[in-house]
Design a protein around this motif. Sequence first.
Motif, short mmCIF file in Angstrom:
data_model
loop_
_atom_site.label_atom_id
_atom_site.label_comp_id
_atom_site.label_asym_id
_atom_site.label_seq_id
_atom_site.Cartn_x
_atom_site.Cartn_y
_atom_site.Cartn_z
N LYS A 120 0.85 -1.24 -0.04
CA LYS A 120 0.06 -0.03 -0.05
C LYS A 120 0.77 1.10 -0.23
O LYS A 120 0.39 2.25 -0.67
CB LYS A 120 -0.98 -0.11 1.22
CG LYS A 120 -2.08 -1.03 1.23
CD LYS A 120 -2.74 -0.99 2.32
CE LYS A 120 -4.03 -2.01 2.27
NZ LYS A 120 -4.84 -1.95 3.52
N GLU A 121 1.95 1.22 0.69
CA GLU A 121 2.90 2.49 0.67
C GLU A 121 3.56 2.61 -0.47
O GLU A 121 3.74 3.87 -0.79
CB GLU A 121 3.70 2.25 1.74
CG GLU A 121 3.42 2.33 3.21
CD GLU A 121 3.05 3.94 3.51
OE1 GLU A 121 3.77 4.68 3.52
OE2 GLU A 121 1.85 3.91 3.75
N ARG A 158 0.96 3.93 -2.69
CA ARG A 158 0.53 5.53 -2.17
C ARG A 158 1.67 6.67 -2.78
O ARG A 158 1.40 7.76 -3.22
CB ARG A 158 0.25 5.51 -0.74
CG ARG A 158 0.00 6.82 -0.07
CD ARG A 158 -0.21 6.84 1.40
NE ARG A 158 1.61 6.69 1.80
CZ ARG A 158 2.55 7.65 1.74
NH1 ARG A 158 2.21 9.15 1.11
NH2 ARG A 158 3.79 7.50 1.95
#
Length: 304
Positions: free
Chosen positions: A202-203, A206
């Motif tokens: 997810k990082e 993002r």
Amino acid sequence: MNRNDRRVLIITIIVGVLVLSGIFFLGGESPSNPGSENEIRGKQERGVAPYAVTPLRQPESFPFDPNTADSTQLLRLGLQPWQVRNIYKYRARGGVYRKKEDFARLYGLTVKDYRRLEPYIRISEDYLPASTLVGGRGDINDRNYRDYSNDRNYRDYSNYSTYKKDSLRYPVKIREGEHVVLNMADTSQLQRVPGVGKYYAKEIVRYGKWLGGYVNVDQLDEIDGFPRESKKYFVIQHPSPQRLNVNKLTLQQLRRHPYINYYQAKAITDYRRLHGRIENLNQLRFSSDFTETDIRRLTPYVTF
């Protein structure tokens, strides 16, 4: 002294004399000195004791489980009421004491108190991690537990033991020499990389959106705590990052990019105001807010 001053002085003296006379004749005890123990006991019998006397509770010692002990037991152990409330709040939020040392984190508990209570702490096996059952006592049968390492639908990895926990959830991990295209992968593809789980997947997505797209694998180092050993599994193919028009965007719009801080955005807008259009970022190299490194890493993300 004039007449009014004399009158005020006389009245003040009279009031002072009356107050002192009242204290002397009426008597009374200082609040700071409630009297001896016998005097307090006598006042309690007459129902006029100025203070409530709470009997001191002698701490007891007996086996207890901090996960199940009730408030009465915890108070008997010598804990303060506010400490008991903290224990209840911790358990209500799903907190579990898995070992004796966990109880030492109770706020306000001194080393002396913990050493006194530590021999009596008993943690029930019901509150141990479920992972202790696997391969230990055999409490999980074959119907509830599946060993993915022997399943023909999953690969046999030489480093299976290293990523065993992650592989049970995401069994298909790429091998040494295989790669994932960083600037095109989604979270499910990113989780195939050894060392990358749900959080870092997810990082990566993002931060890529914040940048406007990756142009170099080394940009992963800008993610806090990212495992460097995982970088070798990524490649960049046909990068096409989103570009910022430095001649049209406002200061607030420019500073949204991670490579442009407030002072750099202000330097860009000031240059446009004083010198006109920017044709190349090298025009900003004389600004104290831009270094050669700043200009080099920002170049792929700007247009004129």
